[in-house]
Design a protein around this motif. Sequence first.
Motif, PDB file in Angstrom:
ATOM      1  N   LEU A  63       1.106  -1.244   0.367  1.00 28.75           N
ATOM      2  CA  LEU A  63      -0.036  -0.133  -0.047  1.00 28.75           C
ATOM      3  C   LEU A  63       0.753   1.316  -0.136  1.00 28.75           C
ATOM      4  N   ALA A  64       0.999   2.371  -0.943  1.00 32.19           N
ATOM      5  CA  ALA A  64       1.909   3.133  -0.971  1.00 32.19           C
ATOM      6  C   ALA A  64       1.055   3.947  -0.274  1.00 32.19           C
ATOM      7  N   ASP A  65       2.294   4.840   0.339  1.00 38.29           N
ATOM      8  CA  ASP A  65       2.146   6.117   0.873  1.00 38.29           C
ATOM      9  C   ASP A  65       0.502   7.492   1.119  1.00 38.29           C
ATOM     10  N   ARG A  66       0.713   7.081  -0.865  1.00 41.69           N
ATOM     11  CA  ARG A  66      -0.490   8.633  -0.672  1.00 41.69           C
ATOM     12  C   ARG A  66      -1.337   7.724  -0.855  1.00 41.69           C
ATOM     13  N   THR A  67      -2.115   6.763  -0.744  1.00 43.44           N
ATOM     14  CA  THR A  67      -2.417   6.072  -1.038  1.00 43.44           C
ATOM     15  C   THR A  67      -3.839   5.970   0.285  1.00 43.44           C
ATOM     16  N   GLU A  68      -2.540   5.475   1.494  1.00 40.36           N
ATOM     17  CA  GLU A  68      -2.851   4.930   2.805  1.00 40.36           C
ATOM     18  C   GLU A  68      -3.852   6.957   3.104  1.00 40.36           C
ATOM     19  N   LEU A  70      -4.872   9.113   1.209  1.00 37.18           N
ATOM     20  CA  LEU A  70      -6.514   8.927   0.536  1.00 37.18           C
ATOM     21  C   LEU A  70      -7.638   8.745   1.105  1.00 37.18           C
ATOM     22  N   LEU A  71      -6.977   7.375   1.095  1.00 37.70           N
ATOM     23  CA  LEU A  71      -8.093   6.241   1.944  1.00 37.70           C
ATOM     24  C   LEU A  71      -8.234   6.778   3.529  1.00 37.70           C
ATOM     25  N   MET A  72      -7.682   7.225   3.675  1.00 36.79           N
ATOM     26  CA  MET A  72      -7.842   8.150   5.138  1.00 36.79           C
ATOM     27  C   MET A  72      -8.905   8.563   5.179  1.00 36.79           C
ATOM     28  N   ALA A  73      -9.224   9.842   4.102  1.00 43.59           N
ATOM     29  CA  ALA A  73     -10.003  11.176   4.050  1.00 43.59           C
ATOM     30  C   ALA A  73     -10.380  10.500   3.910  1.00 43.59           C
ATOM     31  N   ALA A  74     -10.829   9.952   2.377  1.00 44.68           N
ATOM     32  CA  ALA A  74     -12.050   8.796   1.983  1.00 44.68           C
ATOM     33  C   ALA A  74     -13.270   8.327   3.416  1.00 44.68           C
ATOM     34  N   ALA A  75     -12.217   7.640   4.450  1.00 49.63           N
ATOM     35  CA  ALA A  75     -14.034   7.705   5.292  1.00 49.63           C
ATOM     36  C   ALA A  75     -13.774   8.434   6.096  1.00 49.63           C
ATOM     37  N   ARG A  76     -12.573   9.163   6.043  1.00 46.48           N
ATOM     38  CA  ARG A  76     -13.451  10.865   6.864  1.00 46.48           C
ATOM     39  C   ARG A  76     -14.458  11.445   6.252  1.00 46.48           C
ATOM     40  N   ALA A  77     -14.138  11.876   4.638  1.00 50.53           N
ATOM     41  CA  ALA A  77     -14.978  12.052   4.140  1.00 50.53           C
ATOM     42  C   ALA A  77     -16.963  11.428   4.009  1.00 50.53           C
ATOM     43  N   GLN A  78     -17.111  10.255   4.859  1.00 50.81           N
ATOM     44  CA  GLN A  78     -18.040   9.517   4.542  1.00 50.81           C
ATOM     45  C   GLN A  78     -18.835   9.250   5.956  1.00 50.81           C
ATOM     46  N   HIS A  79     -17.641   9.244   7.248  1.00 47.26           N
ATOM     47  CA  HIS A  79     -17.812   9.258   8.638  1.00 47.26           C
ATOM     48  C   HIS A  79     -18.867  11.177   8.704  1.00 47.26           C
TER      49      HIS A  79
END
Length: 207
Positions: A63-68, A70-79
């Motif tokens: 898992l690339a650092d940038r992917t990580e 972006l995934l954190m931000a995506a989960a946060r947006a949904q949250h």
Amino acid sequence: MSVDSQTARGKFIVFEGGDGSGKSTQVERLASRLGARRTREPGGTPIGDQIRALVLDPAHTELADRTEALLMAAARAQHVAELIEPTLAAGTHVVCDRYVASSLAYQGAGRGLGIDVVADVNRFAIAELTPDLTVLLDVDPQSARSRLGDALDRIEEAGAALGEQVVETYRTLAAADPDGWVVVDANGSIEDVAERVDVVIAERLGL
């Protein structure tokens, strides 16, 4: 963000700190005392929990650092959209284990992506929803590491390697925003820390 004039908006309280600082314990305890909605990041929603499982799995070494980030931000947006904002608008307090500052500390500083870059991504994700108060549980990294044991998830492994850098980033963020942050000494017993938390929540939010 409009709120019914008859409904007092809930308070949004976030706990931050390195792994092993005692956040989950204090979040659960404070939420119970306030009758608040307890939640965590990454996660908090079905979609967020799926992202959490992916990001925290130690098997995903590719898992690339940038992917990580972006995934954190995506989960946060949904949250924010599905749980946090509707709960606050309904007049219920929310106590959250981690929020944007975790991404700034772990991905921005720890992973070397840059705090400003990660902040920009998350500014879009949260739609301007900032905490009423962020509580930094400040504990010595070595003491925190001893609390974790050996079964670490993917982010905890990174945190163990970057412990001091993550902690210093949190301290810098708190010092830069004294109105929005409060630092609590997280050394000592659960009860000792809880008493300190209660004092600052009463002083800063009147709760």
